[in-house]
Design a protein around this motif. Structure first.
Motif, PDB file in Angstrom:
ATOM      1  N   TYR A   1       0.848  -1.190   0.000  1.00  0.00           N
ATOM      2  CA  TYR A   1       0.000   0.000   0.000  1.00  0.00           C
ATOM      3  C   TYR A   1       0.884   1.239   0.000  1.00  0.00           C
ATOM      4  O   TYR A   1       2.074   1.181   0.307  1.00  0.00           O
ATOM      5  N   GLY A   2       0.291   2.380  -0.342  1.00  0.00           N
ATOM      6  CA  GLY A   2       1.013   3.641  -0.319  1.00  0.00           C
ATOM      7  C   GLY A   2       0.171   4.749  -0.899  1.00  0.00           C
ATOM      8  O   GLY A   2      -0.967   4.519  -1.345  1.00  0.00           O
ATOM      9  N   THR A   3       0.685   5.949  -0.902  1.00  0.00           N
ATOM     10  CA  THR A   3      -0.014   7.086  -1.483  1.00  0.00           C
ATOM     11  C   THR A   3       0.076   7.023  -3.009  1.00  0.00           C
ATOM     12  O   THR A   3       0.929   6.307  -3.567  1.00  0.00           O
TER      13      THR A   3
ATOM     14  N   ASP B   1      -6.346   8.858  -0.680  1.00  0.00           N
ATOM     15  CA  ASP B   1      -5.206   9.120   0.202  1.00  0.00           C
ATOM     16  C   ASP B   1      -4.202   7.978   0.124  1.00  0.00           C
ATOM     17  O   ASP B   1      -2.985   8.196   0.198  1.00  0.00           O
ATOM     18  N   TYR B   2      -4.711   6.774  -0.015  1.00  0.00           N
ATOM     19  CA  TYR B   2      -3.874   5.576  -0.108  1.00  0.00           C
ATOM     20  C   TYR B   2      -4.475   4.630  -1.136  1.00  0.00           C
ATOM     21  O   TYR B   2      -5.690   4.617  -1.368  1.00  0.00           O
TER      22      TYR B   2
ATOM     23  N   ILE C   1      -2.799   1.600   7.642  1.00  0.00           N
ATOM     24  CA  ILE C   1      -3.242   2.893   7.111  1.00  0.00           C
ATOM     25  C   ILE C   1      -3.990   3.671   8.189  1.00  0.00           C
ATOM     26  O   ILE C   1      -3.804   4.883   8.345  1.00  0.00           O
TER      27      ILE C   1
ATOM     28  N   VAL D   1      -9.264   5.045   0.895  1.00  0.00           N
ATOM     29  CA  VAL D   1      -8.376   3.969   0.441  1.00  0.00           C
ATOM     30  C   VAL D   1      -9.008   3.273  -0.759  1.00  0.00           C
ATOM     31  O   VAL D   1     -10.199   2.955  -0.745  1.00  0.00           O
TER      32      VAL D   1
ATOM     33  N   ARG E   1       3.152   8.883   9.079  1.00  0.00           N
ATOM     34  CA  ARG E   1       2.314   8.997   7.898  1.00  0.00           C
ATOM     35  C   ARG E   1       3.192   9.018   6.659  1.00  0.00           C
ATOM     36  O   ARG E   1       4.245   9.637   6.637  1.00  0.00           O
ATOM     37  N   THR E   2       2.767   8.321   5.611  1.00  0.00           N
ATOM     38  CA  THR E   2       3.544   8.314   4.385  1.00  0.00           C
ATOM     39  C   THR E   2       3.375   9.626   3.657  1.00  0.00           C
ATOM     40  O   THR E   2       2.433  10.363   3.872  1.00  0.00           O
TER      41      THR E   2
ATOM     42  N   LYS F   1       2.526  12.360   0.918  1.00  0.00           N
ATOM     43  CA  LYS F   1       1.415  12.543  -0.003  1.00  0.00           C
ATOM     44  C   LYS F   1       1.856  13.437  -1.137  1.00  0.00           C
ATOM     45  O   LYS F   1       2.753  14.256  -1.019  1.00  0.00           O
TER      46      LYS F   1
END
Length: 205
Positions: free
Chosen positions: A78-80, A102-103, A131, A139, A197-198, A200
């Motif tokens: 998963y990721g942005t 967002d993800y 997440i 998501v 938080r990853t 964005k």
């Protein structure tokens, strides 16, 4: 499923992830789950394992790893959109998108010999939980829509099925490409045990 646990992919778990990939031949033509990441100029000539390890070390590659004891047996990446822009059918996807998530969850894989035991759903659930701990948000997942289709070889179900996503609280949004679809879920932030938080960013065509 009580015997299985979830851990986040990171430098300390990369060896377990690598062992899983190596046991299964590099996965999907040896991509090492790098296909959806941006290809950087400085990566020219770097093999897929080294690229993935560098992305993990830099904090821009995320996944939920499913463990059976001390052995990783499945994962969900998963990721942005900034982190994972290279999804299949991207041109069509961007043309039909009202907004970016967002993800996104882009890849779910279970070790050969352990498929059919619910581990793909457990990996998806683990990604959603991570997440939530990172702040939650909208998501998306892009599974195969196998309704009305003859049974498909699990080796080709690189992101699970629409039915599995529906069972995990996702709603159908629209088709994507031939046989895939966009599934959406709003994930609330979890107050417990937060994780960083990853990054964005915006995705462009």
């Amino acid at each position: 499923m009580a015997d299985f646990t979830i851990k986040a992919l990171g430098p300390e778990t990369f060896g377990d992830f690598a062992a899983l990939v190596e046991r299964n031949g590099g996965m999907f033509a040896g991509c090492w789950c790098t296909k959806f990441h941006p290809v950087c100029a400085e990566d020219s000539g770097v093999d897929a394992r080294a690229r993935k390890e560098r992305l993990v070390a830099d904090g821009i590659a995320h996944a939920a790893l499913v463990y059976d004891g001390d052995r990783a047996v499945a994962w969900a990446e998963y990721g942005t959109p900034e982190e994972l822009p290279g999804i299949h059918h991207r041109k069509e996807y961007l043309a039909t998108a009202d907004r970016l998530p967002d993800y996104r969850i882009t890849c779910i894989l279970v070790e050969r010999g352990l498929r059919g035991r619910g581990l793909a759903a457990l990996a998806l659930r683990g990604a959603v939980d991570l997440i939530a701990r990172a702040g939650g948000g909208i998501v998306e997942g892009y599974p195969h829509d196998t309704r009305g289709v003859r049974k498909k070889n699990s080796s080709f179900l690189y992101n699970g099925t629409r039915t599995m996503y529906e069972r995990e609280g996702f709603s159908y949004d629209r088709p994507k490409g031939l046989g895939n679809c966009v599934m959406v879920r709003e994930v609330a932030a979890s107050p417990a045990d937060p994780v960083p938080r990853t990054r964005k960013g915006k995705e462009t065509s």
